[in-house]
Write a protein that holds these residues in place. Structure first.
Motif, mmCIF file in Angstrom:
data_model
loop_
_atom_site.group_PDB
_atom_site.id
_atom_site.type_symbol
_atom_site.label_atom_id
_atom_site.label_comp_id
_atom_site.label_asym_id
_atom_site.label_seq_id
_atom_site.Cartn_x
_atom_site.Cartn_y
_atom_site.Cartn_z
ATOM 1 N N MET A 176 29.084 0.983 51.151
ATOM 2 C CA MET A 176 30.054 0.253 49.860
ATOM 3 C C MET A 176 31.619 -0.216 50.632
ATOM 4 O O MET A 176 31.829 1.101 51.157
ATOM 5 C CB MET A 176 29.869 1.513 49.204
ATOM 6 N N PRO A 177 32.304 -1.301 51.132
ATOM 7 C CA PRO A 177 32.912 -1.461 51.456
ATOM 8 C C PRO A 177 34.209 -0.609 50.888
ATOM 9 O O PRO A 177 34.532 -0.519 49.678
ATOM 10 C CB PRO A 177 33.580 -2.563 51.373
ATOM 11 N N THR A 178 35.281 -0.380 52.044
ATOM 12 C CA THR A 178 36.792 0.238 51.183
ATOM 13 C C THR A 178 37.610 -0.779 51.528
ATOM 14 O O THR A 178 37.957 -2.003 52.534
ATOM 15 C CB THR A 178 37.080 0.917 52.614
ATOM 16 N N TYR A 179 38.637 -0.804 50.692
ATOM 17 C CA TYR A 179 39.124 -2.161 50.883
ATOM 18 C C TYR A 179 40.637 -1.657 50.027
ATOM 19 O O TYR A 179 40.917 -1.028 49.850
ATOM 20 C CB TYR A 179 39.179 -3.083 49.161
ATOM 21 N N VAL A 180 42.007 -2.581 50.408
ATOM 22 C CA VAL A 180 43.266 -2.151 50.478
ATOM 23 C C VAL A 180 44.038 -2.997 49.231
ATOM 24 O O VAL A 180 43.853 -3.804 49.557
ATOM 25 C CB VAL A 180 43.937 -2.378 52.306
ATOM 26 N N TYR A 181 44.958 -2.282 49.076
ATOM 27 C CA TYR A 181 45.372 -2.819 47.747
ATOM 28 C C TYR A 181 47.003 -1.923 47.363
ATOM 29 O O TYR A 181 47.221 -0.875 48.530
ATOM 30 C CB TYR A 181 44.708 -1.941 46.398
ATOM 31 N N LYS A 182 48.128 -2.932 47.304
ATOM 32 C CA LYS A 182 49.225 -2.409 47.311
ATOM 33 C C LYS A 182 49.673 -2.740 46.054
ATOM 34 O O LYS A 182 49.074 -3.767 45.718
ATOM 35 C CB LYS A 182 49.273 -3.452 48.124
ATOM 36 N N ASN A 183 49.831 -1.338 45.448
ATOM 37 C CA ASN A 183 51.463 -0.679 44.270
ATOM 38 C C ASN A 183 52.378 -2.017 44.697
ATOM 39 O O ASN A 183 53.025 -2.304 44.933
ATOM 40 C CB ASN A 183 51.616 0.264 43.899
ATOM 41 N N LEU A 184 51.909 -3.455 43.589
ATOM 42 C CA LEU A 184 53.541 -3.953 43.676
ATOM 43 C C LEU A 184 54.657 -3.377 42.758
ATOM 44 O O LEU A 184 55.613 -3.940 43.258
ATOM 45 C CB LEU A 184 52.293 -4.876 42.387
ATOM 46 N N GLU A 185 54.806 -2.321 42.223
ATOM 47 C CA GLU A 185 55.862 -1.728 42.428
ATOM 48 C C GLU A 185 56.929 -0.546 42.915
ATOM 49 O O GLU A 185 58.294 -1.041 43.843
ATOM 50 C CB GLU A 185 56.412 -1.216 41.453
ATOM 51 N N THR A 186 56.132 -0.299 43.745
ATOM 52 C CA THR A 186 56.734 0.782 44.970
ATOM 53 C C THR A 186 56.283 0.267 46.728
ATOM 54 O O THR A 186 56.459 0.338 47.346
ATOM 55 C CB THR A 186 55.647 2.360 44.739
ATOM 56 N N GLY A 187 54.740 -0.542 46.050
ATOM 57 C CA GLY A 187 54.863 -1.070 47.909
ATOM 58 C C GLY A 187 53.708 -0.541 48.645
ATOM 59 O O GLY A 187 53.662 -0.557 49.929
ATOM 60 N N SER A 234 31.919 -2.339 45.168
ATOM 61 C CA SER A 234 31.017 -2.771 45.818
ATOM 62 C C SER A 234 31.143 -3.964 45.823
ATOM 63 O O SER A 234 32.721 -4.735 45.691
ATOM 64 C CB SER A 234 29.900 -3.081 44.998
ATOM 65 N N MET A 235 30.737 -5.116 46.881
ATOM 66 C CA MET A 235 30.828 -6.270 46.890
ATOM 67 C C MET A 235 31.247 -7.354 46.235
ATOM 68 O O MET A 235 31.658 -8.369 45.931
ATOM 69 C CB MET A 235 30.443 -6.738 48.200
ATOM 70 N N ARG A 236 30.058 -7.064 45.488
ATOM 71 C CA ARG A 236 30.802 -7.644 44.335
ATOM 72 C C ARG A 236 31.326 -7.784 42.937
ATOM 73 O O ARG A 236 31.822 -8.384 41.665
ATOM 74 C CB ARG A 236 28.717 -7.334 43.749
ATOM 75 N N ASP A 237 32.018 -6.264 42.823
ATOM 76 C CA ASP A 237 33.342 -5.980 41.938
ATOM 77 C C ASP A 237 34.263 -7.231 41.999
ATOM 78 O O ASP A 237 34.110 -7.819 43.327
ATOM 79 C CB ASP A 237 33.040 -4.461 42.083
ATOM 80 N N ASP A 238 34.602 -7.439 41.163
ATOM 81 C CA ASP A 238 36.113 -8.009 41.200
ATOM 82 C C ASP A 238 37.196 -7.963 41.690
ATOM 83 O O ASP A 238 37.019 -6.167 41.972
ATOM 84 C CB ASP A 238 35.947 -9.028 39.330
ATOM 85 N N ALA A 239 38.573 -8.511 41.932
ATOM 86 C CA ALA A 239 38.828 -7.018 42.841
ATOM 87 C C ALA A 239 39.582 -6.456 41.578
ATOM 88 O O ALA A 239 39.874 -7.379 40.646
ATOM 89 C CB ALA A 239 39.810 -8.434 43.377
ATOM 90 N N LEU A 240 40.558 -5.500 41.893
ATOM 91 C CA LEU A 240 41.078 -4.641 40.741
ATOM 92 C C LEU A 240 42.726 -4.673 40.296
ATOM 93 O O LEU A 240 43.515 -6.080 41.400
ATOM 94 C CB LEU A 240 40.549 -3.585 41.530
ATOM 95 N N THR A 241 42.762 -5.398 39.287
ATOM 96 C CA THR A 241 44.488 -5.090 39.170
ATOM 97 C C THR A 241 45.145 -4.396 38.772
ATOM 98 O O THR A 241 46.349 -4.208 38.391
ATOM 99 C CB THR A 241 44.433 -6.530 37.737
#
Length: 77
Positions: free
Chosen positions: A1-12, A20-27
């Motif tokens: 299962m791949p690891t994705y990097v996400y950024k908090n839009l408020e704090t950075g 999973s690669m099949r999952d949509d990007a989290l919001t």
């Protein structure tokens, strides 16, 4: 299962989230509910040097050995 990097839009702040690669990007962050966005990052592997192309996988001794053998034979006569 791949690891994705996400950024908090408020704090950075950056998060690594496995999904999973099949999952949509989290919001939203799954635990805090903060707004997040997926960040593109460099791949985890980089192919460098020789040996990664079809032409590099052929044995070099056979191609070089044939030319060396013919040049050595003509040089000794």
């Amino acid at each position: 299962m791949p690891t994705y990097v996400y950024k908090n839009l408020e704090t950075g702040e950056l998060y690594e989230i496995k999904q999973s690669m099949r999952d949509d990007a989290l919001t939203q962050h799954p635990e805090t509910g903060a707004a997040i966005k997926r960040v593109l990052s460099a791949p985890g592997i980089a192919f460098r040097g020789s040996g990664f192309y079809v032409t590099d996988s052929r044995p070099r001794e056979a191609s070089e050995g044939g030319s060396k053998g013919s040049s050595q034979g003509s040089g000794s006569e």
